[in-house]
Design a protein around this motif. Structure first.
Motif, PDB file in Angstrom:
ATOM      1  N   ILE A   1      -5.709 -81.901 104.279  1.00 55.83           N
ATOM      2  CA  ILE A   1      -4.976 -81.242 104.870  1.00 55.83           C
ATOM      3  C   ILE A   1      -4.973 -79.426 103.930  1.00 55.83           C
ATOM      4  O   ILE A   1      -5.741 -79.574 102.576  1.00 55.83           O
ATOM      5  CB  ILE A   1      -4.169 -81.826 104.194  1.00 55.83           C
ATOM      6  N   GLU A   2      -3.830 -78.728 104.718  1.00 52.28           N
ATOM      7  CA  GLU A   2      -3.498 -77.186 103.263  1.00 52.28           C
ATOM      8  C   GLU A   2      -2.440 -77.497 103.850  1.00 52.28           C
ATOM      9  O   GLU A   2      -1.799 -77.426 104.831  1.00 52.28           O
ATOM     10  CB  GLU A   2      -4.679 -76.484 104.382  1.00 52.28           C
ATOM     11  N   ALA A   3      -1.659 -77.567 102.106  1.00 44.48           N
ATOM     12  CA  ALA A   3      -0.201 -77.200 101.940  1.00 44.48           C
ATOM     13  C   ALA A   3      -0.158 -77.062 100.754  1.00 44.48           C
ATOM     14  O   ALA A   3      -1.405 -77.135 100.026  1.00 44.48           O
ATOM     15  CB  ALA A   3       0.143 -78.807 102.903  1.00 44.48           C
ATOM     16  N   PRO A   4       1.240 -76.911 100.384  1.00 46.69           N
ATOM     17  CA  PRO A   4       1.212 -76.464  99.062  1.00 46.69           C
ATOM     18  C   PRO A   4       1.430 -77.554  98.168  1.00 46.69           C
ATOM     19  O   PRO A   4       2.088 -78.886  98.576  1.00 46.69           O
ATOM     20  CB  PRO A   4       2.760 -75.573  99.022  1.00 46.69           C
ATOM     21  N   ALA A   5       0.515 -77.689  96.572  1.00 44.87           N
ATOM     22  CA  ALA A   5       1.455 -78.655  96.551  1.00 44.87           C
ATOM     23  C   ALA A   5       2.246 -79.430  95.874  1.00 44.87           C
ATOM     24  O   ALA A   5       2.229 -80.419  94.784  1.00 44.87           O
ATOM     25  CB  ALA A   5       0.168 -79.079  95.192  1.00 44.87           C
TER      26      ALA A   5
ATOM     27  N   ALA B   1      10.635 -74.128 102.234  1.00 44.84           N
ATOM     28  CA  ALA B   1      11.175 -75.705 102.146  1.00 44.84           C
ATOM     29  C   ALA B   1       9.798 -76.246 101.459  1.00 44.84           C
ATOM     30  O   ALA B   1       9.566 -75.966 100.924  1.00 44.84           O
ATOM     31  CB  ALA B   1      10.864 -76.484 103.546  1.00 44.84           C
ATOM     32  N   PRO B   2      11.305 -77.096 100.599  1.00 45.93           N
ATOM     33  CA  PRO B   2      11.062 -78.147  99.063  1.00 45.93           C
ATOM     34  C   PRO B   2       9.138 -78.613  99.558  1.00 45.93           C
ATOM     35  O   PRO B   2       9.014 -78.919 100.769  1.00 45.93           O
ATOM     36  CB  PRO B   2      11.627 -78.804  98.759  1.00 45.93           C
TER      37      PRO B   2
ATOM     38  N   SER C   1       5.275 -81.954 102.702  1.00 44.76           N
ATOM     39  CA  SER C   1       5.012 -82.545 102.845  1.00 44.76           C
ATOM     40  C   SER C   1       4.930 -83.750 103.735  1.00 44.76           C
ATOM     41  O   SER C   1       3.947 -83.992 104.709  1.00 44.76           O
ATOM     42  CB  SER C   1       4.347 -83.604 101.278  1.00 44.76           C
ATOM     43  N   VAL C   2       6.305 -84.782 104.141  1.00 40.68           N
ATOM     44  CA  VAL C   2       6.717 -85.348 105.379  1.00 40.68           C
ATOM     45  C   VAL C   2       6.390 -84.835 106.395  1.00 40.68           C
ATOM     46  O   VAL C   2       5.517 -85.639 107.175  1.00 40.68           O
ATOM     47  CB  VAL C   2       7.954 -85.351 105.019  1.00 40.68           C
ATOM     48  N   ASP C   3       6.362 -82.635 106.745  1.00 40.52           N
ATOM     49  CA  ASP C   3       6.573 -82.642 107.950  1.00 40.52           C
ATOM     50  C   ASP C   3       5.103 -82.541 108.522  1.00 40.52           C
ATOM     51  O   ASP C   3       4.533 -82.443 109.361  1.00 40.52           O
ATOM     52  CB  ASP C   3       6.941 -81.324 107.591  1.00 40.52           C
ATOM     53  N   ASN C   4       3.994 -81.868 107.315  1.00 44.57           N
ATOM     54  CA  ASN C   4       2.755 -82.121 107.506  1.00 44.57           C
ATOM     55  C   ASN C   4       1.906 -83.616 107.480  1.00 44.57           C
ATOM     56  O   ASN C   4       0.586 -83.367 107.784  1.00 44.57           O
ATOM     57  CB  ASN C   4       2.286 -81.556 106.500  1.00 44.57           C
ATOM     58  N   HIS C   5       2.696 -85.093 107.766  1.00 41.44           N
ATOM     59  CA  HIS C   5       2.020 -86.053 108.011  1.00 41.44           C
ATOM     60  C   HIS C   5       1.118 -86.559 106.503  1.00 41.44           C
ATOM     61  O   HIS C   5       0.057 -87.191 106.996  1.00 41.44           O
ATOM     62  CB  HIS C   5       1.314 -86.484 109.505  1.00 41.44           C
TER      63      HIS C   5
END
Length: 316
Positions: free
Chosen positions: A284-288, A6-7, A12-16
């Protein structure tokens, strides 16, 4: 589309992931109009005078002056040949020094970007503008559409810039190169205030010359990440307009979000007292970026500590 492809802005939104505290650092900004294509490194790949590019690249680390490129919305790749050949008769340039009272800026045109070599960038980083152009009387909006850096900026950023111009024809809107924070696309820099906003596709309408609500505030670039979060918390709680100044007092030694797990600072407002805000660093761990692997980043949670200590209408 799966959750892993996903984009990055959706993830980022999903991960709050909070917006506040994510603005890039800069005490001052220079924006140079460039109608030709932007490579991944916009300045380096622009074909602008190499001495000037090197001068501007070092200014961020030495003086806190950040430089980006801009063009009118929808003007991608126009006049690319003439720009690379140095045949552009003149180009727009914006310069702003940002601060608590909204910042100051100037806007004009120059025929030779080598003129920037004569600017005192140390003084600019300290809030002294060069003798150039005319004062910025209204806000300018620079929306990141840098597709070479991220797909979200190319799609939602460009779409937002066009929609914003259509919704508010009197607004001064330009597309711009990389602002950082693709995952918050569409993201935008306002000058001369130096405030950045994200997820603007949900912001709704705001009049030309003004800024979105604090719900979408990433932070003011002249503040540290923790201070950006504290500022946003007070602005949001008090429903303060962007034009209202705030003055923050940060603890000594607070340089970035990685060195302090928790810190308390004061946010002083002209009409609504002085507030104490405790900012706590989390991760937080997420793609930048789109297609990038997840990375661990620091994010800030701000909590206002009770009622203000007093109301001082006469404070500057």
């Amino acid at each position: 589309m799966t959750s892993t492809d996903a984009p990055c802005s959706h993830r980022s939104v999903d991960n709050h992931e909070p917006l506040a505290g994510s603005a890039p650092s800069a005490r001052a900004w220079i924006v140079i109009e460039h109608l030709g294509p932007w490579g991944r490194d916009a300045l380096e790949d622009s074909g602008l005078n190499s001495d000037c590019v090197e001068h501007l690249r070092t200014a961020l680390d030495t003086h806190g002056v950040r430089t980006i490129l801009a063009r009118p919305s929808g003007a991608r790749r126009e006049s690319a040949h003439s720009e690379r050949g140095g045949l552009v008769p003149s180009r727009h340039v914006w310069v702003a020094a940002c601060g608590p009272s909204g910042g100051i800026g100037r806007h004009g045109q120059m025929t030779d970007v080598s003129t920037l070599l004569q600017w005192d960038l140390e003084a600019l980083g300290q809030g002294v503008l060069p003798d150039f152009g005319v004062p910025m009387e209204e806000a300018w909006e620079f929306v990141c559409t840098h597709g070479k850096r991220d797909v979200c900026c190319a799609t939602s950023g460009r779409g937002y810039a066009l929609a914003r111009q259509a919704a508010a024809p009197d607004a001064h809107v330009r597309e711009c190169s990389h602002l950082g924070g693709h995952r918050f696309a569409p993201t935008c820099l306002f000058l001369p205030s130096g405030r950045l906003y994200g997820r603007l596709d949900a912001a709704g309408f705001y009049p030309a010359g003004s800024e979105p609500s604090a719900d979408f505030l990433r932070g003011a670039s002249y503040l540290s990440p923790a201070a950006q979060a504290a500022d946003q918390a007070v602005r949001l709680t008090l429903a303060m307009p962007a034009s209202a100044p705030t003055h923050l007092t940060e603890p000594d030694g607070l340089n970035d979000g990685l060195n302090n797990a928790s810190t308390t600072m004061t946010v002083r407002t002209p009409q609504q007292g002085t507030w104490r805000v405790t900012c706590t660093a989390n991760t937080i761990e997420a793609p930048a970026s789109c297609g990038a692997p997840p990375t661990v980043r620091t994010v800030w949670q701000a909590e206002i500590a009770g009622a203000p200590s007093g109301v001082h209408p006469d404070n500057p």
